[in-house]
Design a protein around this motif. Structure first.
Motif, PDB file in Angstrom:
ATOM      1  N   MET A   1     -31.192  69.370  71.939  1.00 15.45           N
ATOM      2  CA  MET A   1     -32.449  68.745  72.124  1.00 15.45           C
ATOM      3  C   MET A   1     -31.441  66.832  71.717  1.00 15.45           C
ATOM      4  N   ILE A   2     -30.199  67.040  70.894  1.00 19.31           N
ATOM      5  CA  ILE A   2     -29.946  66.002  70.946  1.00 19.31           C
ATOM      6  C   ILE A   2     -28.684  65.174  71.799  1.00 19.31           C
ATOM      7  N   TRP A   3     -28.353  66.074  72.683  1.00 23.88           N
ATOM      8  CA  TRP A   3     -27.511  66.179  74.223  1.00 23.88           C
ATOM      9  C   TRP A   3     -28.040  65.480  74.953  1.00 23.88           C
ATOM     10  N   SER A   4     -29.989  66.207  74.892  1.00 21.59           N
ATOM     11  CA  SER A   4     -30.767  65.484  76.140  1.00 21.59           C
ATOM     12  C   SER A   4     -31.133  64.497  76.002  1.00 21.59           C
ATOM     13  N   ASN A   5     -31.627  63.841  74.429  1.00 23.55           N
ATOM     14  CA  ASN A   5     -31.894  62.622  74.466  1.00 23.55           C
ATOM     15  C   ASN A   5     -30.575  61.913  74.561  1.00 23.55           C
ATOM     16  N   LEU A   6     -29.644  62.451  74.417  1.00 24.39           N
ATOM     17  CA  LEU A   6     -28.019  61.351  74.337  1.00 24.39           C
ATOM     18  C   LEU A   6     -28.256  60.978  76.448  1.00 24.39           C
ATOM     19  N   THR A   7     -28.105  62.130  76.963  1.00 23.83           N
ATOM     20  CA  THR A   7     -28.285  62.011  78.579  1.00 23.83           C
ATOM     21  C   THR A   7     -29.561  61.392  79.037  1.00 23.83           C
ATOM     22  N   ALA A   8     -29.930  61.068  78.845  1.00 25.71           N
ATOM     23  CA  ALA A   8     -31.827  60.206  78.762  1.00 25.71           C
ATOM     24  C   ALA A   8     -30.909  59.071  78.887  1.00 25.71           C
ATOM     25  N   PHE A   9     -30.564  59.137  77.318  1.00 23.54           N
ATOM     26  CA  PHE A   9     -30.261  57.435  77.030  1.00 23.54           C
ATOM     27  C   PHE A   9     -29.383  56.884  77.637  1.00 23.54           C
ATOM     28  N   PHE A  10     -28.312  57.607  78.213  1.00 20.16           N
ATOM     29  CA  PHE A  10     -27.584  56.709  78.704  1.00 20.16           C
ATOM     30  C   PHE A  10     -27.442  55.829  80.712  1.00 20.16           C
ATOM     31  N   VAL A  11     -28.627  57.183  81.212  1.00 19.19           N
ATOM     32  CA  VAL A  11     -28.849  56.874  82.464  1.00 19.19           C
ATOM     33  C   VAL A  11     -30.480  55.283  81.882  1.00 19.19           C
ATOM     34  N   ILE A  12     -30.638  55.240  81.170  1.00 19.43           N
ATOM     35  CA  ILE A  12     -31.577  53.891  80.749  1.00 19.43           C
ATOM     36  C   ILE A  12     -31.090  53.078  80.947  1.00 19.43           C
ATOM     37  N   VAL A  13     -29.430  52.916  80.023  1.00 14.07           N
ATOM     38  CA  VAL A  13     -28.681  52.224  79.521  1.00 14.07           C
ATOM     39  C   VAL A  13     -28.037  51.826  80.892  1.00 14.07           C
ATOM     40  N   ALA A  14     -27.449  52.909  81.904  1.00 12.83           N
ATOM     41  CA  ALA A  14     -26.943  52.151  83.080  1.00 12.83           C
ATOM     42  C   ALA A  14     -28.060  51.242  84.402  1.00 12.83           C
ATOM     43  N   THR A  15     -29.001  52.183  84.264  1.00 11.43           N
ATOM     44  CA  THR A  15     -30.051  51.585  84.680  1.00 11.43           C
ATOM     45  C   THR A  15     -30.263  50.111  84.535  1.00 11.43           C
ATOM     46  N   GLY A  16     -30.762  50.402  83.492  1.00 16.97           N
ATOM     47  CA  GLY A  16     -31.630  48.993  82.564  1.00 16.97           C
ATOM     48  C   GLY A  16     -31.038  48.365  82.884  1.00 16.97           C
TER      49      GLY A  16
END
Length: 422
Positions: free
Chosen positions: A241-256
């Motif tokens: 679950m931590i890896w899941s939300n870390l992945t989401a975090f980096f997707v948002i960072v890249a697009t943001g």
């Protein structure tokens, strides 16, 4: 006769670094599958429309997701049954049937949207039209899911979880302001604007999804870990679950970092990958697209298997990815039908944005219901014995249910004020 394992003994289990690696299994796969191409699209839209402003929601949702998934695993390890069977046994078919069907319908719709997103990413990378990729991709994934043994399937899925690291690279290539990223993650920023509310709903609705609950319980039954390895199971889920939300975090960072500042409008994950190129370079586009393909290869078999486990458990059929198709024909037919329907959705004229929207609506409606049912199950000493929930787990579980109900309210607000998408 083997002596039953007590809750204290399960909690006090000791293991070294090598055992930690051995404990990795359904929880980590669940975490990877949580970020399917449709989820990546949702996170990309959040980054493009809100920048880093909602990173703090990922921090908030992580303990909730861990608690709910650990409850799912505990249901399986104590009762030795999958979630659909336990719901049918303890609440009856009147409760179990709508719960399962409302999980299956959005899961199959999401499969279609994910397959289309993968095909669009393949077109972006190869130049070959997306329509020519739909059937080959679905065929490969269906073959792996139906004809390979669970042990081989689980290894395949675990390798694909590591593929999500491509988004770390994409985020670095986007050159964000890391001070702003960290500040937005640690300091909540709340806005009542429609765009912010819609993005928040997308974030939460994509993170806590019902099919993961069904997959986790079924995966635990397949692994046969039982309560004697409950600490390892909980560690597996926490890492996943931590890896899941870390992945989401980096997707948002890249697009943001790129799309928000340039006011880029995107509708799909492939749009996000394409939009990165003028600002972050072609490598960022290809890496982002590769992540979409890897996410689909991981998530679609899990979605199909979760749907089949739900239907089979509800109907009382033989089921299990470790079984030969001849020994569980209805279960594998259900998987095949899920793939066929997903292919039809992918090649039809269906709008992927609408498909994503409707699947999120259904996920948002059913998630709090199933969370509440699981809290009742795992809080019952009659069902769980010494492994019944403590007050902290219950508090986090109820918080997750409340958050998802608020997400439902947000979706209703979106429809009432902005109408349906597209």
């Amino acid at each position: 006769m083997q002596r039953p394992v007590s809750a204290r003994e399960a909690v006090e289990e000791r293991f070294d670094a090598r055992d930690i690696l051995r404990s990795i299994g359904p929880g980590v796969i669940s975490g990877g599958a949580d970020n399917d191409p449709s989820g990546i699209a949702s996170y990309s839209i959040v980054g493009a429309t809100a920048g880093f402003a909602q990173n703090w929601l990922l921090l908030l949702s992580t303990p909730m997701l861990i608690a709910v998934m650990q409850m799912s695993a505990k249901v399986a390890n104590v009762t030795k049954s999958d979630l659909a069977t336990v719901l049918r046994t303890h609440f009856g078919t009147r409760v179990a049937t709508p719960a399962v069907l409302l999980m299956v319908i959005p899961s199959v719709i999401t499969m279609g949207a994910d397959l289309l997103a993968m095909a669009a990413a393949m077109q972006l990378v190869t130049g070959v039209r997306y329509i020519y990729w739909v059937v080959p991709l679905a065929g490969v994934m269906a073959f792996v899911t139906i004809f390979l043994d669970y042990r081989l399937v689980s290894r395949y899925l675990l390798w694909l979880v590591a593929f999500m690291a491509t988004y770390i690279v994409a985020a670095v290539l986007a050159r964000p302001d890391w001070v702003s990223v960290i500040r937005s993650t640690l300091v909540p920023h709340i806005s009542l604007s429609p765009d912010y509310m819609v993005a928040a709903v997308a974030m939460l609705g994509t993170t806590i999804t019902p099919y993961l609950f069904f997959w986790q319980t079924s995966g635990e039954v397949e692994e046969k870990r039982g309560v004697q390895h409950l600490s390892r199971t909980n560690l597996d889920i926490t890492i996943g679950m931590i890896w899941s939300n870390l992945t989401a975090f980096f997707v948002i960072v890249a697009t943001g970092a790129v799309l928000f500042s340039h006011h880029a409008e995107i509708r799909t994950a492939a749009d996000a990958a394409r939009a990165l190129e003028p600002f972050a370079g072609r490598y960022a586009t290809y890496i982002f697209a590769a992540g979409i393909i890897g996410a689909g290869l991981l998530a679609i078999p899990v979605l199909a298997a979760s749907s089949a486990f739900g239907i089979a458990g509800l109907a009382g059929w033989r089921r299990g990815l470790g079984r030969n198709p001849k020994n569980a024909p209805q279960f594998y037919i259900a998987i095949g039908v899920a793939f066929l329907v997903a292919m039809e959705l992918a090649v039809s004229a269906i709008d992927p944005v609408k498909a994503l929207f409707y699947s999120q609506v259904l996920n948002g409606l059913i998630a709090p219901v199933i969370i509440v049912l699981m809290i009742f199950l795992t809080s019952s000493r009659k069902v769980m014995g010494d492994f019944a929930n403590g007050p902290v787990t219950n508090a986090i579980g109820w918080s997750a249910a409340v958050v998802m109900i608020l997400a439902d309210v947000g979706l209703a607000y979106q429809v009432a004020t902005k109408g349906l998408p597209g």
